[in-house]
Structure formats: structure tokens, C-alpha cells
Motif scaffolding. Structure first.
Motif, mmCIF file in Angstrom:
data_model
loop_
_atom_site.group_PDB
_atom_site.id
_atom_site.type_symbol
_atom_site.label_atom_id
_atom_site.label_comp_id
_atom_site.label_asym_id
_atom_site.label_seq_id
_atom_site.Cartn_x
_atom_site.Cartn_y
_atom_site.Cartn_z
ATOM 1 N N THR A 1 -6.877 6.142 -5.967
ATOM 2 C CA THR A 1 -6.169 5.352 -4.964
ATOM 3 C C THR A 1 -6.809 3.981 -4.859
ATOM 4 O OG1 THR A 1 -5.313 5.337 -2.687
ATOM 5 C CG2 THR A 1 -7.573 6.073 -2.988
ATOM 6 N N HIS A 2 -6.017 2.983 -4.557
ATOM 7 C CA HIS A 2 -6.495 1.629 -4.269
ATOM 8 C C HIS A 2 -5.742 1.126 -3.046
ATOM 9 C CE1 HIS A 2 -7.669 -2.568 -4.605
ATOM 10 N NE2 HIS A 2 -6.391 -2.884 -4.483
ATOM 11 N N GLN A 3 -6.475 0.606 -2.080
ATOM 12 C CA GLN A 3 -5.880 0.072 -0.850
ATOM 13 C C GLN A 3 -6.532 -1.260 -0.513
ATOM 14 O OE1 GLN A 3 -7.050 3.346 1.757
ATOM 15 N NE2 GLN A 3 -4.917 3.956 1.933
ATOM 16 N N GLY B 1 2.435 15.182 -12.632
ATOM 17 C CA GLY B 1 1.720 14.107 -11.956
ATOM 18 C C GLY B 1 2.655 13.225 -11.180
ATOM 19 N N SER B 2 2.118 12.154 -10.627
ATOM 20 C CA SER B 2 2.918 11.212 -9.851
ATOM 21 C C SER B 2 2.200 9.878 -9.752
ATOM 22 C CB SER B 2 3.197 11.757 -8.450
ATOM 23 O OG SER B 2 2.000 11.855 -7.708
ATOM 24 N N VAL B 3 2.956 8.846 -9.554
ATOM 25 C CA VAL B 3 2.427 7.517 -9.264
ATOM 26 C C VAL B 3 3.287 6.936 -8.145
ATOM 27 C CG1 VAL B 3 1.490 7.049 -11.553
ATOM 28 C CG2 VAL B 3 3.882 6.498 -11.060
ATOM 29 N N SER B 4 2.694 6.047 -7.377
ATOM 30 C CA SER B 4 3.447 5.435 -6.292
ATOM 31 C C SER B 4 2.815 4.104 -5.901
ATOM 32 C CB SER B 4 3.529 6.369 -5.083
ATOM 33 O OG SER B 4 2.245 6.790 -4.715
ATOM 34 N N ALA B 5 3.638 3.265 -5.306
ATOM 35 C CA ALA B 5 3.185 1.949 -4.839
ATOM 36 C C ALA B 5 4.089 1.515 -3.699
ATOM 37 C CB ALA B 5 3.238 0.926 -5.972
ATOM 38 N N GLN C 1 -1.419 -1.241 -2.221
ATOM 39 C CA GLN C 1 -1.891 0.125 -2.218
ATOM 40 C C GLN C 1 -1.172 0.878 -3.326
ATOM 41 O OE1 GLN C 1 -2.255 3.780 0.895
ATOM 42 N NE2 GLN C 1 -2.154 1.729 1.715
ATOM 43 N N TYR C 2 -1.943 1.452 -4.218
ATOM 44 C CA TYR C 2 -1.399 2.214 -5.331
ATOM 45 C C TYR C 2 -2.140 3.542 -5.396
ATOM 46 C CZ TYR C 2 -0.334 -2.614 -6.554
ATOM 47 O OH TYR C 2 0.070 -3.929 -6.506
ATOM 48 N N GLN C 3 -1.463 4.523 -5.935
ATOM 49 C CA GLN C 3 -2.157 5.779 -6.138
ATOM 50 C C GLN C 3 -1.430 6.606 -7.175
ATOM 51 O OE1 GLN C 3 -1.827 7.533 -2.200
ATOM 52 N NE2 GLN C 3 -0.668 9.208 -3.114
ATOM 53 N N GLY C 4 -2.124 7.573 -7.693
ATOM 54 C CA GLY C 4 -1.521 8.442 -8.686
ATOM 55 C C GLY C 4 -2.393 9.644 -8.949
ATOM 56 N N ASN C 5 -1.818 10.629 -9.597
ATOM 57 C CA ASN C 5 -2.590 11.790 -9.991
ATOM 58 C C ASN C 5 -1.964 12.419 -11.213
ATOM 59 O OD1 ASN C 5 -0.938 14.348 -9.330
ATOM 60 N ND2 ASN C 5 -0.721 13.113 -7.481
ATOM 61 N N VAL C 6 -2.763 13.168 -11.935
ATOM 62 C CA VAL C 6 -2.280 13.921 -13.087
ATOM 63 C C VAL C 6 -2.879 15.313 -12.988
ATOM 64 C CG1 VAL C 6 -4.172 13.161 -14.572
ATOM 65 C CG2 VAL C 6 -2.011 13.942 -15.590
ATOM 66 N N ALA D 1 0.788 -1.136 0.000
ATOM 67 C CA ALA D 1 0.000 0.000 0.000
ATOM 68 C C ALA D 1 0.841 1.212 0.000
ATOM 69 C CB ALA D 1 -0.785 0.006 1.252
ATOM 70 N N LEU D 2 0.328 2.200 -0.579
ATOM 71 C CA LEU D 2 1.119 3.378 -0.787
ATOM 72 C C LEU D 2 0.733 4.496 0.143
ATOM 73 C CD1 LEU D 2 0.400 6.117 -3.050
ATOM 74 C CD2 LEU D 2 2.279 5.044 -2.868
ATOM 75 N N ALA D 3 1.645 5.350 0.344
ATOM 76 C CA ALA D 3 1.395 6.432 1.261
ATOM 77 C C ALA D 3 0.392 7.370 0.660
ATOM 78 C CB ALA D 3 2.667 7.157 1.548
ATOM 79 N N VAL D 4 -0.683 7.593 1.397
ATOM 80 C CA VAL D 4 -1.804 8.295 0.805
ATOM 81 C C VAL D 4 -1.433 9.671 0.305
ATOM 82 C CG1 VAL D 4 -4.055 9.269 1.328
ATOM 83 C CG2 VAL D 4 -3.452 7.064 2.161
ATOM 84 N N PHE D 5 -0.305 10.207 0.735
ATOM 85 C CA PHE D 5 -0.024 11.564 0.305
ATOM 86 C C PHE D 5 1.271 11.722 -0.477
ATOM 87 C CE2 PHE D 5 -3.060 12.061 3.562
ATOM 88 C CZ PHE D 5 -3.911 12.979 3.013
ATOM 89 N N THR D 6 1.955 10.635 -0.826
ATOM 90 C CA THR D 6 3.157 10.823 -1.609
ATOM 91 C C THR D 6 2.843 11.255 -3.023
ATOM 92 O OG1 THR D 6 3.160 8.470 -2.067
ATOM 93 C CG2 THR D 6 4.588 9.232 -0.319
ATOM 94 N N ALA D 7 1.587 11.231 -3.400
ATOM 95 C CA ALA D 7 1.219 11.621 -4.758
ATOM 96 C C ALA D 7 1.555 13.070 -5.055
ATOM 97 C CB ALA D 7 -0.264 11.400 -4.976
ATOM 98 N N CYS D 8 1.565 13.905 -4.026
ATOM 99 C CA CYS D 8 1.773 15.317 -4.316
ATOM 100 C C CYS D 8 2.996 15.888 -3.639
ATOM 101 C CB CYS D 8 0.553 16.120 -3.881
ATOM 102 S SG CYS D 8 0.087 15.802 -2.193
#
Length: 705
Positions: free
Chosen positions: A199-201, A166-170, A180-185, A7-14
Motif C-alpha cells: 500500500t502507498h498513501q 489478486g487485485s489492484v486499486s487506486a 493512495q494505491y494498493q494491491g495484492n497477489v 488514495a485507495l480504500a485500504v480494504f478494496t484489495a480483497c
């Protein structure tokens, strides 16, 4: 030990996620204190906040409660992996205000399964800001227990450079297989922006330090968010929409688990900037939650007749307006707020089509509030003074159940509730004043006083049948509502000093809070309710009543450089809460805590690297509620280590790997604010406090472009 994927850190996307929260001020010449916990504002001009960089790591909890728990005075009362309630200086639940991008979330679950923290989804520039000490009246309505604002400021988004980003992380975690994966554009043109995030957790059960499986510690969530904005001249408009779906997730401290939560919120905002010191803002917002929970699909039930399913829903809409202008060598802020919410809840038995309990029917709450606040900043001192008037109107529909035909006690409860006057209005006046005196270049003296109010919740007034509904307090007792409740009134004083010397800063605070008409449970004298609860649970219920309470304590932050590239941060908190009507402690109050972090910034193969060692110490809690049969807890000490490696870092991209070992020495412990297990036939006995996780390994990869 199970291997897992994470799972990814809910806020590393930004922005980098912080495991230590720094204390920051609204510029040196302002009296209102805020603490930023997650992320970094995209523009430091926003809110005039002075910001420091802090260490980064992946989140541990799905709702990032672990990061909030590092703040002075803050702990998390947790009933499940996605059901964290913020406790600030001994007050938690509905007493602590939480808003997400200016939206005050109305939860569907009367036991706060869908707590406000569970509604957060990352996007560029997202920050979480907690007001420390006296909360200004402009921060929100009914902020008796503090205020947390989680938001990404639209003005900062408009200031970003044009083009795509943008960013992606896992991440990966072990044990407790999860993902847990997440990303934004994000795209910005000269006058507009548009962004999207997902986000997916998911995770299976965690393990405690003695290798026991922590009951019902699994979760699964998916979500998406869309945001867009446009500006022309002095005008800005931005719109947000978020959908977050929680599937089967455990809540071992409650009588039921989460079947699903389908939650959506939206906001339309407008801002007019007349000049640098004069502006007007208006926002229209709302949310809708559909929520199903049961006691049989994810845990053992004693018999088919005892199976229960609760279908709950909530809908809310609100309007918030603010006007700021220069006034008498300061700034005057005027505001108005309207909010309407409605809750429903029906309990059924899937094995008996005739069974039903109309738990809450059209439980409505209308809030209207206006305020004025004046702030003046001078070289020697700064002052903020404000007052807010709030009126709350409450009402509810009729109660009902199929059991009235076979149980005279339940029939009496239904008849009494339906015949009672269920509508009631509350008029409340909040006042807050704080001042910061600049005694010298190195010393500031802070003094604040306030009177804050809170109206009862719908479940505190309208729970007509004794059930385990306590707003997440989860003490194991049944509760019944009280239609005659008065609103709470808290009077608080906050005193502190900010001392700075070279790279070091020390900020101690003392606080004292006297709460009149504090709403808590007392043994019921309702004979019908007592008969029903004794039949169902073997104990008489508690009824929500007005008492008095006192909470006092202190918190402290310390930070400074041990060496040029070695920094120390520490935060300590202690609070003590007592009822005044009887000699008893308030329930589930966090013990004293000290969190110390040492960070070393260096290089590995010419790549930036940060290493962090964190010590977490919690004292024993022996001051517990005898009335609510609360058990004492032992103190504990934990060690966590984190390494952050930056492989690529330039104007166009950033690639980081974060490795964390949480609870390095595999300590078996349970926090005092954890819930009590109610799941049968597990490694943890029913009635024992739910243990925390043992040693966990985290590995996260994030890429920003």
C-alpha cells in the motif's frame, strides 16, 4: 480549492469496503455477538459467522476509522490523520483491545501516535470484527473497554480455490492532493498458499467547510506484507510478516508531529484439528517500532531553545495457545497467554547537544494469563460463561536529565523516582457471562454481565517529569505518573432484544458500567512537579490517580427492505460518563449519534449499479469535563452520497468504479471527539477544536483478477 489525486480504500484489495456495518451473530444459537465492519470472510464456516452483504465505497480516513465509526457505540478520537483511537461506549485508548492477525501491537509513542489502527495493511479476506456488549474472556486480555479483531483467517485461506488471484486499486480525492494505491497477489496450491500485499498513501492538508486549511492534516505511508501457509493431514502452519513505514505526518492535537514510524510485526501460527469440535492452536508473535517525533520540522516553534525531538522505541513478543473440546453438552475452551513489552523514550534538543531527558528507560511489562470458557447452544437458549486470571508485572529503569544540575525541582523529581520502588505486580480476575433466550421465532432476549480489569500503562506509572503525555487524551495539560496506582475494575450489565419481522431486524441494547479505581487525571499535589510544570506551561500538572466512574447508555441497529431493491440501515448510539469522586463528566465522550443509509440496487446499461444516500446526525455535547477545561460542541448533520458501478463481474475478474461525495453540503463542523489544535500560525486558532473536512470528492477504481 486544490485539485488532488488520491488514495485507495485500504480494504478494496480483497473485498468491497463497507460504509455501513451490519450486526451479525455467531449463528442463531450462540450468545456471543460480533459485528463485522470491513471485508467479508472467505469462508462462512470460519467462526460460524452468519454474514450479510453490505454496500461498498472507498475509505475516507487513511486508517479506515470512518468505517469503524458507523458501528453502534463506536466513535473515533482523532489527533491526526493517521492517529485514530477507537472509542467504544465511552471508553477509548488502551482500554479498547485491538489485535491484528492475532498480534497485540505495542506502540512506541506514549501519546498513541502509532495507534493500533495505523498498523493495518490489506490482504485477501481481511475483516474487522467488534464484539458488541459483553466481551467473552476468550477474546483477549484486559478487554475492559471492548475488543476489535482485525484478521484474515488462515483456515479460510486454505479453503480457497487453487491458482493465482489478486487485485489492484487506486483512488482520487479532492481537495487535499494525495495519492493512495494498493494491491495484492495470492497463490494457492493443493496444500499451501502464499500472498503479498502493498500500500502507498499520501496526502496534503485537508480543507474544512469554510475553506480553511486544516492544520497538519498531511500524511505519507508505505507498507508491504507477506504471508504463507502449508497444511498436511490435520496440521496447519502459517507465517506473516508486515512492514509499515509512516513518514512525515501531522498530529495537530499533540505537542509534536510524526517524523517517522518504522513498524514491523510478525506471527507464526500452528493449528491441529482433531475433529470438527476439537482443535488446538498456538501462535508466537511480536512487533518492533522505531518512532521519531518533533515540534519544529512541521510546525512553528517559539524559539530554538524550545525545539524538542523525541526518539522512542518499543519491542514486544508473545505466545497465545488455545484448546477447544466438547464438554457437557457444549464446548469448553482453555487458553494461555504470555506477553512481554519494553518501551524507551529520550527527548533531545537538536539545537543544544547537552540537553536530554531520559523519559522512559526500559519500561517493561510482563503479562501472564489463563482462562477457561464454556459455551452451550440449545434450541431455546444459548449461554457463554468464562473466567480469566491475569498477572501483570511492571518495572522501569532510572530517570535522568541534564537539567538536574540547574533546576533543584527537576533534581528532586529524578532522585525521588530513582529511589522509589518501581516494580509492581497486579493480579486480576475477569468473569463474563451472557445468555440469549429464544423467546419466539421473531424475538431473542439478551442478557450479559461481566467483571473486567485493566492494569495501568507504563506512562501512567512512569512519567516522572510533567509532560503532555496522556496516551492520546490530548487535553493540553501536563501529566505526571503515579507509582501507587491500582488496576481498574469494571462491572457491566448489558440487556437487549433482537426482533425480526420479514426483512426487518431491530436490535436495541442498554448498558451500565461501574468502574472502580478508574485511572484519570487529578490536580497534582507534588510540589516539585508543580514548580516544573508552572515554569514550562504556566499551569500545574495533573497526576494519574484512581477514582471511580460510571458510564451508561444505549445503542440500536435497524435494517430492512423498503422495496425489493431498496434497503435501509440505521445505527444510533448514546452514552453518558461521569466521575464519582467529583461531580464532573468524563473527558472527550462522544455525543448521541444517528447514521441512516438508504441503498438502491439497480442497473446502468445492463451493468450492476448501487446508489447510496447516508445521513449522519450528531447531537450537541454539553456534558463536558470542567476540570479539564473541555469546551462544549454543537450538533451537526451531514449527507454523503455514493455510487458503485460494476463494469465487469465474472468468475475470473471484477472491475468496479466507486464515486463518493462526502459532506455533500460542505458543512463546517468539528466532532466532539476531535483533538484541540496546538499548531501556531494556521487558519485554526490554537485552542480551537480541529475541524473536520468539508466537501470531498472520492473516485476509486479497483480491479480483481
Amino acid at each position: 480549492m486544490k485539485q488532488s489525486i488520491i488514495a485507495l480504500a485500504v480494504f478494496t484489495a480483497c473485498a468491497p469496503v463497507h460504509i455501513y456495518a451490519n450486526t451479525i451473530d455467531l449463528a442463531d444459537n450462540t450468545s456471543t455477538e460480533v459485528v463485522t465492519v470491513i471485508g467479508t470472510p472467505l469462508s462462512l464456516s470460519t467462526q460460524n459467522i452468519e454474514q450479510e452483504s453490505v454496500s461498498a465505497t472507498s475509505n475516507i480516513d487513511a486508517d479506515f476509522g470512518d468505517q469503524l465509526a458507523t458501528l453502534p457505540g463506536v466513535s473515533i478520537s482523532r489527533n491526526g490523520p493517521v492517529t485514530g483511537l477507537i472509542q467504544y461506549r465511552g471508553l477509548y485508548g488502551d482500554r479498547v483491545g485491538v489485535s491484528i492477525d492475532g498480534v497485540d501491537i505495542t506502540g512506541a509513542g506514549p501519546n498513541a501516535m502509532d495507534s493500533p489502527l495505523s498498523h493495518v495493511l490489506p490482504e485477501p479476506g481481511l475483516t474487522a470484527t467488534l464484539y458488541r456488549g459483553i466481551v467473552p474472556v476468550s477474546a483477549g486480555v484486559q478487554t475492559l473497554g471492548g475488543k476489535l479483531r482485525i484478521h484474515s483467517d488462515a483456515s479460510a485461506l486454505f479453503d480457497l480455490n487453487t491458482g493465482f488471484s489478486g487485485s489492484v486499486s487506486a483512488n482520487a480525492i479532492s481537495p487535499g492532493s494525495g495519492q493512495q494505491y494498493q494491491g495484492n497477489v495470492f497463490y494457492k496450491s493443493e496444500q499451501a498458499f502464499v500472498s503479498g500485499a502493498f500500500t502507498h498513501q499520501q496526502r496534503d492538508e485537508q480543507e474544512s467547510g469554510d475553506n480553511s486549511v486544516i492544520p497538519n492534516s498531511h500524511y505519507q505511508r508505505n507498507g508491504g506484507k507477506f504471508r504463507a501457509g502449508v497444511e498436511w493431514g490435520n496440521h496447519q502452519v502459517d507465517v506473516s510478516y508486515q512492514q509499515l513505514n509512516t513518514n512525515e505526518s501531522g498530529t495537530p492535537a499533540l505537542a509534536m508531529d510524526i517524523g517517522f514510524i518504522d513498524a514491523a510485526w510478525y506471527r507464526l501460527g500452528y493449528r491441529y484439528n482433531a475433529n470438527d469440535r476439537e482443535f488446538f492452536t498456538l501462535s508466537w508473535f511480536g512487533n518492533s517500532n522505531q518512532h521519531a517525533m518533533d515540534n519544529f520540522s512541521q510546525r512553528m516553534v517559539m524559539s530554538a531553545d524550545m525545539a524538542r525531538k523525541n526518539n522512542a522505541d518499543a519491542i514486544a513478543q508473545g505466545v497465545d495457545a488455545t484448546y477447544v473440546m466438547p464438554f457437557y453438552e457444549g464446548d469448553l475452551k482453555l487458553g494461555a497467554y504470555l506477553h512481554h513489552s519494553r518501551n524507551n523514550s529520550t527527548i533531545t534538543n537538536p539545537n543544544n547537544g547537552m540537553f536530554f531527558v531520559d523519559n522512559f528507560t526500559n519500561a517493561e511489562k510482563d503479562t501472564a494469563s489463563v482462562y477457561t470458557e464454556w459455551q452451550q447452544d440449545k434450541a431455546s437458549f444459548s449461554t457463554t460463561i468464562g473466567t480469566r486470571y491475569t498477572r501483570v508485572d511492571m518495572d522501569a529503569g532510572l530517570a535522568g536529565s541534564n537539567m538536574v544540575m540547574m533546576n533543584p525541582a527537576i533534581a528532586k523529581l529524578v532522585d525521588d523516582f530513582n529511589a522509589a520502588e518501581r516494580d509492581k505486580s497486579y493480579s486480576m480476575l475477569d468473569v463474563a457471562a451472557s445468555t440469549r433466550y429464544h423467546a419466539s421465532d421473531n424475538v431473542d432476549i439478551i442478557l450479559g454481565v461481566s467483571q473486567k480489569n485493566r492494569a495501568p500503562t507504563y506512562y501512567e506509572r512512569y512519567t516522572w517529569l510533567p509532560l503532555g503525555i496522556s496516551g492520546g487524551m490530548a487535553d493540553g495539560f501536563n501529566y505526571i505518573g503515579n507509582l501507587t496506582l491500582d488496576n481498574e475494575t469494571a462491572r457491566q450489565i448489558d440487556v437487549g432484544i433482537d426482533y425480526r419481522f420479514k426483512s426487518w431486524s431491530v436490535s436495541p441494547r442498554l448498558f451500565y458500567q461501574d468502574i472502580q479505581d478508574y485511572i484519570t487525571g487529578s490536580p497534582s499535589t507534588n510540589m516539585a512537579a508543580n514548580m516544573v510544570s508552572t515554569m514550562m506551561a504556566g499551569t500545574i500538572p495533573f497526576q494519574w490517580t484512581n477514582t471511580d466512574a460510571v458510564i451508561k447508555g444505549a445503542d440500536l441497529t435497524v435494517s430492512g427492505n423498503l422495496l425489493d431493491n431498496v434497503r435501509l440501515n440505521a445505527v444510533a448510539s448514546v452514552q453518558h460518563g461521569n466521575r464519582d469522586d467529583i461531580d464532573d463528566a468524563l473527558f472527550r465522550i462522544a455525543p448521541e449519534q444517528l447514521i441512516t443509509t438508504i441503498q438502491w440496487d439497480t442497473q446502468l446499461l445492463n451493468a450492476p449499479m448501487a446508489l447510496q444516500l447516508t445521513s449522519e446526525l450528531a447531537g450537541a455535547q454539553n456534558h463536558v469535563s470542567a476540570l479539564q477545561s473541555e469546551n462544549t460542541t454543537a450538533g451537526y448533520g451531514l449527507v454523503h452520497i455514493t455510487g458503485l458501478f460494476t463494469f465487469v463481474d465474472n468468475a475470473h475478474s471484477n472491475l468496479q468504479v466507486t464515486a463518493t461525495v462526502h459532506n455533500l453540503f460542505d458543512k463546517h463542523y468539528a466532532t466532539h471527539t476531535a483533538g484541540i489544535n496546538r499548531v501556531m500560525n494556521t487558519d485554526v486558532a490554537v485552542g480551537e477544536r480541529v475541524p473536520a473536512a468539508g466537501r470531498e470528492w472520492h473516485l476509486s477504481l479497483s480491479y480483481r483478477f
